[in-house]
Design an enzyme around this catalytic site. Structure first.
Site, PDB file in Angstrom:
ATOM      1  N   GLY A 192       1.071  -1.354  -0.027  1.00  0.00           N
ATOM      2  CA  GLY A 192       0.167   0.148  -0.415  1.00  0.00           C
ATOM      3  C   GLY A 192       0.916   1.171  -0.370  1.00  0.00           C
ATOM      4  O   GLY A 192       1.771   1.136   0.779  1.00  0.00           O
ATOM      5  N   PRO A 194       2.191   4.991   1.058  1.00  0.00           N
ATOM      6  CA  PRO A 194       2.669   5.128   2.770  1.00  0.00           C
ATOM      7  C   PRO A 194       1.410   5.886   3.598  1.00  0.00           C
ATOM      8  O   PRO A 194       0.903   6.822   3.164  1.00  0.00           O
ATOM      9  CB  PRO A 194       3.938   6.174   2.331  1.00  0.00           C
ATOM     10  CG  PRO A 194       4.640   6.418   0.661  1.00  0.00           C
ATOM     11  CD  PRO A 194       3.247   5.096   0.201  1.00  0.00           C
ATOM     12  N   GLU A 415      -8.346  33.292 -10.995  1.00  0.00           N
ATOM     13  CA  GLU A 415      -8.770  32.390 -10.504  1.00  0.00           C
ATOM     14  C   GLU A 415     -10.235  32.565 -10.494  1.00  0.00           C
ATOM     15  O   GLU A 415     -11.508  31.964 -10.089  1.00  0.00           O
ATOM     16  CB  GLU A 415      -8.980  32.869  -9.156  1.00  0.00           C
ATOM     17  CG  GLU A 415      -7.797  32.411  -8.539  1.00  0.00           C
ATOM     18  CD  GLU A 415      -7.044  30.990  -8.643  1.00  0.00           C
ATOM     19  OE1 GLU A 415      -7.184  30.406  -8.284  1.00  0.00           O
ATOM     20  OE2 GLU A 415      -5.324  31.254  -8.817  1.00  0.00           O
ATOM     21  N   ASP A 492      -1.183  25.014 -15.082  1.00  0.00           N
ATOM     22  CA  ASP A 492      -2.983  24.575 -15.256  1.00  0.00           C
ATOM     23  C   ASP A 492      -2.422  24.136 -17.079  1.00  0.00           C
ATOM     24  O   ASP A 492      -3.025  23.018 -17.752  1.00  0.00           O
ATOM     25  CB  ASP A 492      -3.322  25.909 -16.074  1.00  0.00           C
ATOM     26  CG  ASP A 492      -3.714  26.221 -14.194  1.00  0.00           C
ATOM     27  OD1 ASP A 492      -3.928  25.353 -13.142  1.00  0.00           O
ATOM     28  OD2 ASP A 492      -3.658  27.231 -14.751  1.00  0.00           O
TER      29      ASP A 492
END
Length: 657
Positions: A192, A194, A415, A492
């Protein structure tokens, strides 16, 4: 403490001895000059009497002045010269030097060096009672009454617990399985990411079974001397056999269990000998049916195949990231000893933390408790949990990072573009929060909160993600013109290109290319996802791939631009709201999208008045925007590379500016 004191004493002795040696050399140099002057005085009849004691000479000058001089070496011509000039001379019988003292003085530096070497060797090998104790196992042994962890302390991995519960039943009642000829797996490999609770699960197995528990790290086996690791493996299993039934837990087994023969020069002799001994102990001529080996790793792909065959680690248990129900259970476990207020909604916190591991959720609770303590509160409220979540996702607020007015306006438009397009697209995650307060490397952040757990992603969702990523740059372009766009969208663009490329070459989402794999060897990319290079192909095929990637990007760029051009009034209004409040959440975004007056954010007045006195972590926020390509990187899909091609649930997606 005692070792440090002894070391300091030894160092002081060595330095003192060195100082005395250096001082003696300086004295010999000055004595040589004095002795030359002394012989000149004899020749000038300035010396009346002398007394010779070895190399030390004392006496009186003719004017009654007393003097002392040291012979740098034995001078055979001194006595004839004194007799020639009629100097009164007396001598002192020298003492016989001690043989033991002479030997000690001559060998003292070597003795000190030997003691220092022994001390450093024992320290490097972990100390011990014997000179060669470094060949003994370093495993920590816990008696059956010392392990108090149970399955009740392990949450969020019910399937993994079900897999290992039969180990507990076997250790409690071995006869139940043996009477039917059944054998319990000798080794269990916990796999799995950490922080998912592999070590905690192993402790819970020992705590439930009430058997001795040996814990050791894989790196504790390997040392600089060939054969030491193998000796430690033998010693560990020898101790375990005396405590049967018991559990041996090896954490990070990939440190010693890597594939053989792939190192420089064919391999590493010490590590491979250690691995060979481990293989023999687990499934050699001697059966260790009552010794169960549990190992943990997050790199099962590098383990030697001999470790994973039946008879050794023949059972693999995947401990994955928890789903929303598992996160809720984990949060309840970690808040048992934390006084929480009545307004704390554990379900809401669990819903807002997709992709968090158990360790990250524990850190979330701890950060919330610390935030409440800084404010001298007696209870941890929902506001502190929101603050802790935002801090872990985005980093602390950087209010000392002052932006000029032009940068603030640019960031606010950027934004706002992300938020508006994200809200208008039907298949994308709801916008949760928008902020222009700098955090970590981001100047501003837009966060989206998934309504449900996502284990796979549709083409429409990926295309909406690409369009939302481009929206920040498009907003800058529409407001300031093409010549005034900033570098804030670099991250982006990078992420959008990554998704478009994988849609074409990996996920079969291109009609021209079709459902075929067009990649080479896999590697880890900057987002933590597996990436791959294009395999060998013709120039025409590569051109088709490039055209398809460009087509997907341009299509969604145009979609985002059309949405923003249609909603320019909302873009300006959201910019104004961000400049006024700095942070807006879903309620204010609802008002803006409905073209209503924006209500004041909760706690706005108190947070503004506290800005001067509180540190930069006292105002909650959350991420999703980019900072010149250096912002926190998140993605719509993170593919799981082990046990199938299923996608992992991602954390709340973010566009950072």
């Amino acid at each position: 403490m005692k070792k440090n004191l002894i070391l300091m004493i030894i160092v002081a002795i060595v330095l003192g001895y060195g100082y005395l040696s250096f001082n003696e050399a300086n004295e010999n140099a000055s004595a040589k000059r004095d002795y030359v002057a002394f012989k000149a005085d004899i020749a000038a009849n300035q010396i009346r009497s002398v007394k010779i004691d070895g190399r030390s000479i004392t006496g009186y000058r003719t004017n009654g002045e007393k003097f002392k001089v040291i012979m740098p070496m034995i001078d055979q011509d001194l006595l004839p010269k004194l007799e020639e000039h009629k100097v009164e001379t007396t001598g002192v019988l020298p003492e016989e030097p001690s043989l033991l003292l002479s030997i000690f003085v001559s060998w003292f530096p070597m003795i000190i060096l030997i003691f220092v070497w022994i001390w450093f060797m024992r320290s490097a090998q972990g100390g011990g009672k014997g000179a060669f104790s470094f060949s003994k196992s370093k495993a920590k042994e816990f008696r059956e009454d010392e392990v108090h962890t149970t399955f009740a302390d392990v949450a969020g991995c019910d399937e993994a617990k079900d897999e290992v519960k039969e180990l507990v039943d076997y250790l409690r009642e071995p006869g139940k399985f043996q009477k039917l000829g059944g054998k319990i797996p000798r080794g269990v490999l916990l796999v799995g990411q950490p922080g998912t609770g592999k070590t905690l699960l192993a402790k819970a197995i020992a705590g439930e079974a009430k058997v001795p528990f040996f814990s050791i790290s894989g790196s504790d086996f390997v040392e600089m001397f060939v054969g030491v690791g193998a000796s430690r493996v033998r010693d560990l299993f020898a101790k375990a056999k005396t405590k049967c039934p018991c559990i041996i837990f090896i954490d990070e087994i990939d440190a010693v269990g890597r594939k053989r023969g792939i190192g420089i020069g064919g391999g590493h002799d010490e590590r491979e000998q250690t691995l060979n001994q481990l293989l023999v102990e687990m499934d050699g001529f001697e059966g260790n049916e009552a010794v169960i080996v549990i190992a943990a790793t997050n790199r099962p792909d590098v383990l030697d195949p001999a470790l994973l065959r039946p008879g050794r680690f023949d059972r693999r248990v995947t401990v994955g990231l928890p789903d929303i129900k598992g996160r809720e259970q984990i949060l309840k476990v970690h808040t048992r000893n934390v006084p929480i207020a009545e307004d704390v909604d554990i379900k809401m916190i669990a819903r807002g933390t997709p992709g968090f591991s158990g360790a990250e959720l524990a850190n979330l609770v701890n950060e919330a408790a610390l935030a409440a303590a800084r404010k001298n509160k007696n209870l941890v409220s929902q506001a502190e949990f929101e603050l802790a979540k935002d801090k872990l996702l985005m980093g602390p607020e950087l209010r000392s990072k002052v932006m000029n007015e032009k940068e603030k306006i640019n960031t606010a438009y950027h934004e706002s573009g992300h938020a508006i397009v994200g809200r208008m697209l039907p298949d994308f995650d709801p916008v949760y929060k928008v902020t222009i307060i700098p955090r970590s490397r981001a100047l501003g952040v837009t966060m989206y909160l998934p309504e449900n757990e996502r284990l796979s992603y549709t083409r429409s969702y990926l295309e909406d993600s690409i369009a939302t990523l481009f929206a920040g740059r498009i907003a800058e372009e529409l407001i300031f013109g093409e010549d005034n766009v900033t570098t804030g969208a670099s991250n982006d663009i990078e992420r959008a290109t990554y998704w478009a490329r994988n849609m074409v070459i990996r996920w079969g989402m291109s009609k021209k290319v079709g459902p075929q794999l067009l990649e080479g060897e896999e590697s880890e990319n900057y987002l933590g996802n597996s990436s791959s290079s294009l395999r060998a192909m013709s120039d025409n095929s590569q051109n088709v791939i490039d055209d398809e990637i460009r087509s997907i990007l341009q299509k969604n760029y145009d979609r985002a631009k059309s949405i923003l051009e249609t909603n320019m009034d909302i873009l300006h209004a959201m910019k104004d709201a961000l400049l006024k409040y700095e942070t807006i959440d879903s309620e204010q975004i609802d008002d803006l999208m409905a073209r209503r007056p924006v209500r004041e954010p909760d706690g706005y007045n108190t947070s503004k008045s506290a800005d001067s006195g509180n540190d930069d972590q006292d105002k909650p926020q959350n991420p999703e925007s980019g900072n010149g390509g250096d912002a926190p990187k998140a993605e719509p899909a993170r593919e799981q590379q082990q046990d199938g091609a299923q996608n992992k649930p991602s954390k709340p997606s973010q566009d950072s500016f």
